[in-house]
Motif scaffolding. Structure first.
Motif, PDB file in Angstrom:
ATOM      1  N   PRO A   1       0.902  -1.329  -0.065  1.00 59.35           N
ATOM      2  CA  PRO A   1      -0.105  -0.016   0.064  1.00 59.35           C
ATOM      3  C   PRO A   1       0.830   1.305   0.099  1.00 59.35           C
ATOM      4  CG  PRO A   1      -0.163  -1.167   2.153  1.00 59.35           C
ATOM      5  CD  PRO A   1       0.768  -2.115   1.280  1.00 59.35           C
ATOM      6  N   ASP A   2       2.155   1.139   0.308  1.00 62.18           N
ATOM      7  CA  ASP A   2       3.063   2.316   0.480  1.00 62.18           C
ATOM      8  C   ASP A   2       3.319   2.873  -1.235  1.00 62.18           C
ATOM      9  OD1 ASP A   2       3.386   2.912   2.927  1.00 62.18           O
ATOM     10  OD2 ASP A   2       5.023   1.646   3.199  1.00 62.18           O
ATOM     11  N   LEU A   3       3.061   1.834  -2.140  1.00 64.15           N
ATOM     12  CA  LEU A   3       3.599   2.419  -3.669  1.00 64.15           C
ATOM     13  C   LEU A   3       2.448   3.121  -4.320  1.00 64.15           C
ATOM     14  CD1 LEU A   3       5.064  -1.094  -4.941  1.00 64.15           C
ATOM     15  CD2 LEU A   3       6.074   1.090  -4.890  1.00 64.15           C
ATOM     16  N   VAL A   4       2.374   4.429  -3.882  1.00 67.52           N
ATOM     17  CA  VAL A   4       1.464   5.312  -4.317  1.00 67.52           C
ATOM     18  C   VAL A   4       2.489   6.714  -4.630  1.00 67.52           C
ATOM     19  CG1 VAL A   4      -0.664   4.506  -3.220  1.00 67.52           C
ATOM     20  CG2 VAL A   4       0.749   6.265  -2.149  1.00 67.52           C
ATOM     21  N   ALA A   5       1.835   7.288  -5.576  1.00 66.20           N
ATOM     22  CA  ALA A   5       2.844   8.628  -5.770  1.00 66.20           C
ATOM     23  C   ALA A   5       2.833   9.390  -4.646  1.00 66.20           C
ATOM     24  CB  ALA A   5       1.928   9.431  -6.813  1.00 66.20           C
ATOM     25  N   GLY A   6       3.981   9.913  -4.548  1.00 64.77           N
ATOM     26  CA  GLY A   6       4.634  10.951  -3.464  1.00 64.77           C
ATOM     27  C   GLY A   6       4.552  10.269  -2.071  1.00 64.77           C
ATOM     28  N   ARG A   7       4.895   9.092  -1.880  1.00 67.69           N
ATOM     29  CA  ARG A   7       5.023   8.591  -0.718  1.00 67.69           C
ATOM     30  C   ARG A   7       6.356   8.235  -0.074  1.00 67.69           C
ATOM     31  NH1 ARG A   7       1.519   5.129   2.143  1.00 67.69           N
ATOM     32  NH2 ARG A   7      -0.017   6.476   1.178  1.00 67.69           N
ATOM     33  N   PHE A   8       7.309   8.311  -0.863  1.00 72.36           N
ATOM     34  CA  PHE A   8       8.641   7.564  -0.195  1.00 72.36           C
ATOM     35  C   PHE A   8       9.405   9.007   0.035  1.00 72.36           C
ATOM     36  CE2 PHE A   8       7.090   4.219  -2.556  1.00 72.36           C
ATOM     37  CZ  PHE A   8       7.122   3.302  -1.528  1.00 72.36           C
ATOM     38  N   ASP A   9      10.531   8.810   1.202  1.00 72.14           N
ATOM     39  CA  ASP A   9      11.441   9.752   1.578  1.00 72.14           C
ATOM     40  C   ASP A   9      12.663   9.431   0.829  1.00 72.14           C
ATOM     41  OD1 ASP A   9       9.920  10.770   4.125  1.00 72.14           O
ATOM     42  OD2 ASP A   9      10.062   8.694   4.301  1.00 72.14           O
TER      43      ASP A   9
ATOM     44  N   ALA B   1       9.934   7.418 -13.054  1.00 73.47           N
ATOM     45  CA  ALA B   1       9.260   6.652 -11.798  1.00 73.47           C
ATOM     46  C   ALA B   1       9.783   7.004 -10.509  1.00 73.47           C
ATOM     47  CB  ALA B   1       9.403   5.086 -12.060  1.00 73.47           C
ATOM     48  N   ALA B   2      11.089   7.443 -10.352  1.00 73.88           N
ATOM     49  CA  ALA B   2      11.673   7.802  -8.862  1.00 73.88           C
ATOM     50  C   ALA B   2      10.933   9.106  -8.558  1.00 73.88           C
ATOM     51  CB  ALA B   2      13.033   8.011  -8.888  1.00 73.88           C
ATOM     52  N   ALA B   3      10.815  10.015  -9.605  1.00 76.72           N
ATOM     53  CA  ALA B   3      10.210  11.457  -9.166  1.00 76.72           C
ATOM     54  C   ALA B   3       8.544  11.260  -9.194  1.00 76.72           C
ATOM     55  CB  ALA B   3      10.514  12.346 -10.534  1.00 76.72           C
ATOM     56  N   ARG B   4       7.912  10.350  -9.781  1.00 74.51           N
ATOM     57  CA  ARG B   4       6.518  10.115  -9.214  1.00 74.51           C
ATOM     58  C   ARG B   4       6.347   9.485  -7.768  1.00 74.51           C
ATOM     59  NH1 ARG B   4       6.557   7.923 -14.538  1.00 74.51           N
ATOM     60  NH2 ARG B   4       6.516   5.728 -13.643  1.00 74.51           N
ATOM     61  N   LEU B   5       7.131   8.661  -7.414  1.00 78.70           N
ATOM     62  CA  LEU B   5       6.930   8.003  -6.171  1.00 78.70           C
ATOM     63  C   LEU B   5       7.435   8.874  -4.969  1.00 78.70           C
ATOM     64  CD1 LEU B   5       7.763   4.642  -7.848  1.00 78.70           C
ATOM     65  CD2 LEU B   5       5.474   5.181  -6.437  1.00 78.70           C
ATOM     66  N   LEU B   6       8.473   9.604  -5.076  1.00 80.00           N
ATOM     67  CA  LEU B   6       9.226  10.379  -4.047  1.00 80.00           C
ATOM     68  C   LEU B   6       8.222  11.635  -3.548  1.00 80.00           C
ATOM     69  CD1 LEU B   6      12.992  10.872  -5.465  1.00 80.00           C
ATOM     70  CD2 LEU B   6      12.126   9.700  -3.119  1.00 80.00           C
ATOM     71  N   ALA B   7       8.238  11.661  -2.382  1.00 77.70           N
ATOM     72  CA  ALA B   7       7.781  12.996  -1.633  1.00 77.70           C
ATOM     73  C   ALA B   7       8.444  14.161  -1.897  1.00 77.70           C
ATOM     74  CB  ALA B   7       7.727  12.760  -0.078  1.00 77.70           C
ATOM     75  N   PRO B   8       7.864  15.335  -1.932  1.00 78.92           N
ATOM     76  CA  PRO B   8       8.517  16.673  -2.009  1.00 78.92           C
ATOM     77  C   PRO B   8      10.047  16.636  -1.358  1.00 78.92           C
ATOM     78  CG  PRO B   8       6.235  16.943  -1.801  1.00 78.92           C
ATOM     79  CD  PRO B   8       6.409  15.504  -1.365  1.00 78.92           C
ATOM     80  N   ARG B   9      10.872  16.916  -1.874  1.00 76.31           N
ATOM     81  CA  ARG B   9      12.205  17.002  -1.411  1.00 76.31           C
ATOM     82  C   ARG B   9      12.851  15.767  -1.009  1.00 76.31           C
ATOM     83  NH1 ARG B   9      13.956  21.896  -2.845  1.00 76.31           N
ATOM     84  NH2 ARG B   9      15.512  22.106  -0.710  1.00 76.31           N
ATOM     85  N   GLY B  10      12.239  14.648  -1.447  1.00 71.94           N
ATOM     86  CA  GLY B  10      12.889  13.328  -1.386  1.00 71.94           C
ATOM     87  C   GLY B  10      14.150  13.113  -2.162  1.00 71.94           C
TER      88      GLY B  10
END
Length: 250
Positions: free
Chosen positions: A110-118, A157-166
């Protein structure tokens, strides 16, 4: 199938006898990822999970999502999560980096959504499609050579999945650094280039690139890490990372 050990035995890794086998690149990638306990990290193209489990061993509080295209590798990564006792915080999803986070199968992390990852860490295929001798072993061919997802798709893909400033941390061939920088431009800044020297005075074959989503800070080129001494042994600095699990702090 073999069971191998990383980080002086702290990580157990099942991997195929033939085909793609993890060496030191994923260990160095995990060491260079600037995560802290409690943060979410995506291992984009995780393979059997070597980088994921090295990061989890170094940071007991971190949560890792692994995304892997090849079913056999994803299955091995899930088995390795159980083997290392970290299945509760290292979750593996079968899926295509070029399409993530859309079009993932039911039951995906469930973490695999846009903007979720540090943080996103990745060891993408090293060779552009059609520009290397393709292995006859499917797993190795897919791991080494770009297919439908080229370098631009991995960065997107990394840009889509990272949180802002990740942060995005990537290990790649040093001779593709110009292309990497071109793909990062416009999305990422604060780029740090960290060469990996086979030995003192030798040309770097690998480079670690770290960048921050949305940053505008100028790039930095660091002195990097010398891996081997003249006798072929790991240098003390490399040994601290590869055997003792130290972070690459830069």
């Amino acid at each position: 199938m073999t069971e191998d050990r990383l980080l002086n035995g702290r990580v157990r890794l099942l991997q195929p006898t033939q085909g793609y086998r993890a060496a030191i690149d994923p260990v160095l990638l995990a060491a260079a990822t600037p995560a802290e306990g409690g943060e979410r990290v995506l291992d984009l193209g995780c393979g059997a999970g070597a980088a994921s489990f090295c990061l989890a061993a170094r940071l007991p509080g971190v949560r890792v999502a692994g995304l892997e295209l090849q079913p056999e590798a994803a299955d091995l990564a899930r088995r390795n999560a159980e083997l290392n006792g970290v299945a509760a915080r290292v979750r593996i999803t079968l899926g295509d980096a070029a399409l993530a986070p859309a079009h993932l199968p039911p039951g995906s992390d469930p973490d695999l959504v846009a903007g979720r990852f540090d943080h996103v860490m990745t060891n993408p295929p090293f060779y552009p499609g059609g520009r290397h001798t393709r292995s006859s072993r499917v797993g190795k061919a897919v791991s080494h050579g770009e297919g439908t997802a080229d370098l631009a798709a991995w960065v997107a893909a990394a840009a889509r999945l990272l949180a802002p400033r990740g942060t995005l941390t990537m290990i790649h061939r040093a001779d593709r650094v110009d292309e990497i920088l071109a793909r990062l431009a416009g999305r990422f800044g604060a780029v740090v280039l960290y060469p990996l020297w086979p030995r003192a005075g030798a040309e770097a074959k690998r480079i670690i690139v770290r960048a921050r989503l949305g940053a505008r800070t100028p790039a930095r080129l660091l002195s990097g890490l010398v891996l081997h001494d003249e006798g072929g042994r790991y240098t003390p600095a490399a040994d601290a990372v590869l055997r003792d699990g130290a972070a690459l702090d830069f």
